[in-house]
Design a protein around this motif. Structure first.
Motif, PDB file in Angstrom:
ATOM      1  N   ASP A  23       0.804  -1.212   0.000  1.00  0.00           N
ATOM      2  CA  ASP A  23       0.000   0.000   0.000  1.00  0.00           C
ATOM      3  C   ASP A  23       0.845   1.273   0.000  1.00  0.00           C
ATOM      4  O   ASP A  23       0.320   2.364   0.130  1.00  0.00           O
ATOM      5  CB  ASP A  23      -0.977  -0.008   1.168  1.00  0.00           C
ATOM      6  CG  ASP A  23      -0.266  -0.073   2.514  1.00  0.00           C
ATOM      7  OD1 ASP A  23       0.971  -0.049   2.542  1.00  0.00           O
ATOM      8  OD2 ASP A  23      -0.972  -0.144   3.532  1.00  0.00           O
ATOM      9  N   ARG A  25       2.802   2.316   2.278  1.00  0.00           N
ATOM     10  CA  ARG A  25       3.093   2.773   3.635  1.00  0.00           C
ATOM     11  C   ARG A  25       4.173   1.926   4.298  1.00  0.00           C
ATOM     12  O   ARG A  25       4.847   2.385   5.194  1.00  0.00           O
ATOM     13  CB  ARG A  25       1.829   2.724   4.486  1.00  0.00           C
ATOM     14  CG  ARG A  25       0.810   3.753   4.070  1.00  0.00           C
ATOM     15  CD  ARG A  25      -0.518   3.535   4.768  1.00  0.00           C
ATOM     16  NE  ARG A  25      -0.435   3.360   6.189  1.00  0.00           N
ATOM     17  CZ  ARG A  25      -0.487   4.358   7.083  1.00  0.00           C
ATOM     18  NH1 ARG A  25      -0.624   5.589   6.661  1.00  0.00           N
ATOM     19  NH2 ARG A  25      -0.431   4.106   8.371  1.00  0.00           N
ATOM     20  N   SER A  58      -0.447  -1.795   9.020  1.00  0.00           N
ATOM     21  CA  SER A  58      -1.552  -1.260   9.787  1.00  0.00           C
ATOM     22  C   SER A  58      -2.143  -0.086   9.016  1.00  0.00           C
ATOM     23  O   SER A  58      -1.777   0.144   7.870  1.00  0.00           O
ATOM     24  CB  SER A  58      -1.067  -0.836  11.173  1.00  0.00           C
ATOM     25  OG  SER A  58      -2.172  -0.591  12.002  1.00  0.00           O
ATOM     26  N   GLY A  59      -3.010   0.676   9.642  1.00  0.00           N
ATOM     27  CA  GLY A  59      -3.653   1.786   8.953  1.00  0.00           C
ATOM     28  C   GLY A  59      -3.646   3.052   9.780  1.00  0.00           C
ATOM     29  O   GLY A  59      -3.157   3.094  10.898  1.00  0.00           O
ATOM     30  N   LYS A  60      -4.212   4.108   9.201  1.00  0.00           N
ATOM     31  CA  LYS A  60      -4.310   5.432   9.817  1.00  0.00           C
ATOM     32  C   LYS A  60      -2.935   5.932  10.222  1.00  0.00           C
ATOM     33  O   LYS A  60      -2.031   5.935   9.420  1.00  0.00           O
ATOM     34  CB  LYS A  60      -5.326   5.429  10.945  1.00  0.00           C
ATOM     35  CG  LYS A  60      -6.719   5.064  10.455  1.00  0.00           C
ATOM     36  CD  LYS A  60      -7.732   5.190  11.529  1.00  0.00           C
ATOM     37  CE  LYS A  60      -9.088   4.778  10.947  1.00  0.00           C
ATOM     38  NZ  LYS A  60     -10.121   4.753  11.906  1.00  0.00           N
ATOM     39  N   GLN A  61      -2.752   6.359  11.474  1.00  0.00           N
ATOM     40  CA  GLN A  61      -1.462   6.892  11.900  1.00  0.00           C
ATOM     41  C   GLN A  61      -0.440   5.804  12.213  1.00  0.00           C
ATOM     42  O   GLN A  61       0.727   6.101  12.411  1.00  0.00           O
ATOM     43  CB  GLN A  61      -1.617   7.801  13.134  1.00  0.00           C
ATOM     44  CG  GLN A  61      -1.927   9.226  12.799  1.00  0.00           C
ATOM     45  CD  GLN A  61      -3.401   9.476  12.572  1.00  0.00           C
ATOM     46  OE1 GLN A  61      -4.251   8.679  12.909  1.00  0.00           O
ATOM     47  NE2 GLN A  61      -3.702  10.603  11.986  1.00  0.00           N
ATOM     48  N   THR A  62      -0.857   4.567  12.290  1.00  0.00           N
ATOM     49  CA  THR A  62       0.072   3.479  12.581  1.00  0.00           C
ATOM     50  C   THR A  62       0.613   2.921  11.272  1.00  0.00           C
ATOM     51  O   THR A  62      -0.121   2.353  10.486  1.00  0.00           O
ATOM     52  CB  THR A  62      -0.623   2.378  13.410  1.00  0.00           C
ATOM     53  OG1 THR A  62      -1.154   2.963  14.600  1.00  0.00           O
ATOM     54  CG2 THR A  62       0.349   1.276  13.775  1.00  0.00           C
ATOM     55  N   TYR A  63       1.913   3.113  11.063  1.00  0.00           N
ATOM     56  CA  TYR A  63       2.551   2.664   9.830  1.00  0.00           C
ATOM     57  C   TYR A  63       2.970   1.204   9.897  1.00  0.00           C
ATOM     58  O   TYR A  63       3.012   0.523   8.880  1.00  0.00           O
ATOM     59  CB  TYR A  63       3.772   3.546   9.520  1.00  0.00           C
ATOM     60  CG  TYR A  63       3.374   4.847   8.894  1.00  0.00           C
ATOM     61  CD1 TYR A  63       3.590   5.084   7.544  1.00  0.00           C
ATOM     62  CD2 TYR A  63       2.756   5.850   9.638  1.00  0.00           C
ATOM     63  CE1 TYR A  63       3.210   6.272   6.961  1.00  0.00           C
ATOM     64  CE2 TYR A  63       2.369   7.038   9.066  1.00  0.00           C
ATOM     65  CZ  TYR A  63       2.598   7.247   7.720  1.00  0.00           C
ATOM     66  OH  TYR A  63       2.210   8.424   7.140  1.00  0.00           O
ATOM     67  N   SER A  81       4.546  -0.414  18.118  1.00  0.00           N
ATOM     68  CA  SER A  81       3.747   0.304  17.128  1.00  0.00           C
ATOM     69  C   SER A  81       4.551   1.521  16.654  1.00  0.00           C
ATOM     70  O   SER A  81       5.147   2.221  17.475  1.00  0.00           O
ATOM     71  CB  SER A  81       2.443   0.748  17.785  1.00  0.00           C
ATOM     72  OG  SER A  81       1.734   1.631  16.955  1.00  0.00           O
ATOM     73  N   ASP A  83       3.894   4.944  14.961  1.00  0.00           N
ATOM     74  CA  ASP A  83       2.835   5.883  14.618  1.00  0.00           C
ATOM     75  C   ASP A  83       3.447   7.204  14.169  1.00  0.00           C
ATOM     76  O   ASP A  83       4.477   7.620  14.696  1.00  0.00           O
ATOM     77  CB  ASP A  83       1.941   6.143  15.825  1.00  0.00           C
ATOM     78  CG  ASP A  83       1.165   4.914  16.270  1.00  0.00           C
ATOM     79  OD1 ASP A  83       1.413   3.829  15.728  1.00  0.00           O
ATOM     80  OD2 ASP A  83       0.323   5.045  17.160  1.00  0.00           O
ATOM     81  N   GLY A  85       2.336  11.331  12.395  1.00  0.00           N
ATOM     82  CA  GLY A  85       1.359  12.291  11.907  1.00  0.00           C
ATOM     83  C   GLY A  85       1.893  13.693  12.103  1.00  0.00           C
ATOM     84  O   GLY A  85       2.959  13.893  12.689  1.00  0.00           O
TER      85      GLY A  85
END
Length: 176
Positions: A23, A25, A58-63, A81, A83, A85
C-alpha cells in the motif's frame, strides 16, 4: 466450469491481497545476511526490525506493528507500534510530555538521538493483565511527530527491541 470459476476467484483474490500488501506505507524486504530480520521502508524513514520480530501492516497513523516472530495476533505478549502524523507540539520534549500525560507515564530526563534528531523516552507503568504501552520514544522530524510505542505486560520486556530499532532507524530526505 467449476475449476475455471475457482481459478478466476483465486487469481482475483491473490491480486487483491498483493495490492493490499503493497500500500506504499510499508515496504518490507528480508535483511541481507540475517533471516531473522527485515528492512522496512515507511516512506519517510527506514529501519531494520529487531532480531526475531516481524513487521505487520496497519492503517491510519500506525505505519507498522512489530510483533515477536513466534507470536500471532491476537495472542501476543508484546508489540511495537510505529505511529506518525503532523505534530501539534513544537518540540520532541513537549510531544513526549503529551504522550506521558495521556498514558500515565513519565518523560525521562536524558534525551536520545535517532539518526541526528533529538528524541525523548517515556516510561509507563505496566499492567500484568494486558499488553499496553510501557515504553515510548517521541521524536519530531520535518514537522512530523513519530512515536515508537512498545507495549507489554512487564517493564523491560521490550528494551532490547526498542534499542535495536533506534540503532537502525534512518530518516529519508523527504523535502523536495
Amino acid at each position: 466450469m467449476i475449476r475455471a470459476c475457482f481459478a478466476i476467484h483465486l487469481v482475483l483474490f491473490t491480486l487483491c491481497f498483493a495490492y493490499a500488501q503493497n500500500d506504499g506505507r510499508l515496504d518490507v524486504k528480508p535483511a541481507p545476511g540475517d533471516p531473522t530480520r527485515f528492512v522496512c521502508d515507511i516512506g519517510f524513514a527506514t529501519f531494520t526490525t529487531p532480531k526475531s520480530w516481524n513487521p505487520n501492516r496497519s492503517g491510519k497513523q500506525t505505519y507498522a506493528i512489530l510483533t515477536p516472530a513466534d507470536e500471532a495476533y491476537p495472542k501476543i505478549s508484546k508489540m511495537i507500534s510505529i505511529d506518525a502524523g503532523k505534530s501539534v507540539e513544537p518540540t520532541a520534549k513537549a510531544f513526549a510530555e503529551g504522550f506521558a500525560k495521556k498514558s500515565n507515564g513519565k518523560v525521562l530526563e536524558k534525551s536520545i538521538d535517532i539518526d541526528g534528531e533529538t528524541a525523548y523516552r517515556v516510561q509507563c507503568p505496566p499492567n500484568p493483565n494486558k499488553v499496553q504501552p510501557i515504553d515510548c520514544i517521541a521524536v519530531i522530524k520535518d514537522g512530523r511527530g513519530v512515536l515508537l510505542i512498545a507495549g507489554a505486560k512487564k517493564t523491560g520486556e521490550t528494551d532490547d527491541a526498542m534499542n535495536e530499532l533506534v540503532k537502525t532507524w534512518k530518516w529519508k530526505n523527504t523535502t523536495k
